[in-house]
Design an enzyme around this catalytic site. Structure first.
Site, short mmCIF file in Angstrom:
data_model
loop_
_atom_site.label_atom_id
_atom_site.label_comp_id
_atom_site.label_asym_id
_atom_site.label_seq_id
_atom_site.Cartn_x
_atom_site.Cartn_y
_atom_site.Cartn_z
CG LEU A 30 -18.75 -33.09 -5.84
CD1 LEU A 30 -17.31 -33.02 -6.36
CD2 LEU A 30 -18.81 -33.92 -4.57
CG HIS A 34 -19.71 -32.67 -1.22
ND1 HIS A 34 -20.82 -32.25 -1.93
CD2 HIS A 34 -20.07 -33.80 -0.58
CE1 HIS A 34 -21.80 -33.12 -1.73
NE2 HIS A 34 -21.39 -34.06 -0.91
CG ASP A 147 -24.68 -36.67 6.52
OD1 ASP A 147 -25.80 -37.05 6.19
OD2 ASP A 147 -24.02 -35.85 5.84
CB SER A 183 -26.58 -33.60 -3.02
OG SER A 183 -25.19 -33.60 -2.76
#
Ligand code: AMP
Length: 279
Positions: A30, A34, A147, A183
């Site tokens: 995370l 996030h 995304d 990440s």
């Protein structure tokens, strides 16, 4: 905060909290991106469930499933501090037991951009997200625009399959130097970390030209590509100007146009995007 590893236990909890749950699906490791989703979930629902699952079906055979960063202990601390109520961290064996053979596929949207370079990727994403929606039965689910295509595909899936929940999209969180949090940034060494700035610089170059009046996608694309090509160690997978709803190619850009790119820095594939009229 409680941690649930079993699908059956998660379903039991979901029955007891039906109508109250916001779901934040993640693959863990995370970061502040996030965290922004968790904050929004907290604001919108009485119960926040964060799933942490590195989903094997969305990785291709030569992709980074094994080297994807993982640290569940640290994730538990971060999530708990952010006010998450439940971490749902199932095992692959529980999600895909012996005999598993069902997949959900969105057509059209998934053949573009990342779908073209990562065949089968979105089929894995929609399958796992549909499973998570069935298991957790959230009233809303929160995704990042980092995304962008994934969010578009999930919105399409939810509409097409009459999934009774709200899909919420949140802005991209960036480092102060412009790098979009990911990440996978943890897999960059110091040199690559600097090279990775070419993604946000390329977006900035395109936006600057657009703001100066350039509307030709061919010209804007050349400007953005030149920034990446100048960076040794960075290799373009795709860099495209698209309609933000259909993800199809355009010849003329406007305020609503999506610029999306994927660039390989060493063995790490990074993505970024922007809407030309925003930011
Ligand atoms: P991941 O763990 O990378 O699968 O991401 C889980 C969720 O966090 C997805 O909805 C991502 O779009 C979102 N996310 C990842 N990075 C960012 C970021 N830098 N800003 C906003 N959302 C992000």
């Amino acid at each position: 905060m409680i941690v649930i590893n079993s699908v059956a236990q998660m379903q039991q909890y979901a029955r007891e909290h039906h109508g109250q749950i916001a779901l934040v699906p993640t693959m863990g490791y995370l970061h502040e991106g996030h965290a922004s989703l968790m904050v929004e979930a907290r604001r919108r629902a009485a119960v926040v469930v964060m799933s942490i699952f590195v989903n094997p079906t969305q990785f291709g055979v030569n992709e980074d499933l094994d080297s994807y960063p993982r640290d569940l202990e640290r994730d538990k601390r971060v999530a708990s501090e952010a006010g998450v109520d439940v971490i749902f961290a199932p095992t692959a064996a529980d999600m895909y037991p012996a005999g598993y053979q069902s997949y959900l596929n969105v057509e059209g949207l998934t053949t573009e951009l990342c779908g073209a370079s990562r065949p089968g990727h979105f089929r894995g994403v929609t399958t796992v997200v549909a499973k998570l929606f069935n298991i957790v039965a959230p009233k809303l689910a929160i995704f990042g625009k980092k995304d962008f295509q994934q969010l578009a595909v999930i919105r399409r899936m939810a509409i097409d399959f009459n999934m009774d929940l709200e899909i919420v999209g949140m802005p991209i969180v960036r480092e102060s130097d412009g790098l979009a949090l990911s990440s996978r940034n943890a897999r960059l060494d110091a040199t690559q970390r600097k090279q990775a700035l070419c993604l946000s610089r390329s977006i900035a170059a395109a936006r600057e030209a657009f703001n100066a009046g350039e509307q030709s996608v061919a010209a804007l694309r050349d400007k953005a590509l030149a920034v990446i090509e100048k960076e040794s160690g960075a290799e373009v997978d795709y860099l495209e100007f698209r309609d933000q709803d259909t993800l199809l190619p355009l010849e003329k850009a406007d305020q609503r146009t999506l610029l999306a790119l994927a660039v390989r820095v060493g063995s790490v594939r990074l993505i970024d995007n922007t809407i030309l009229g925003e930011g």
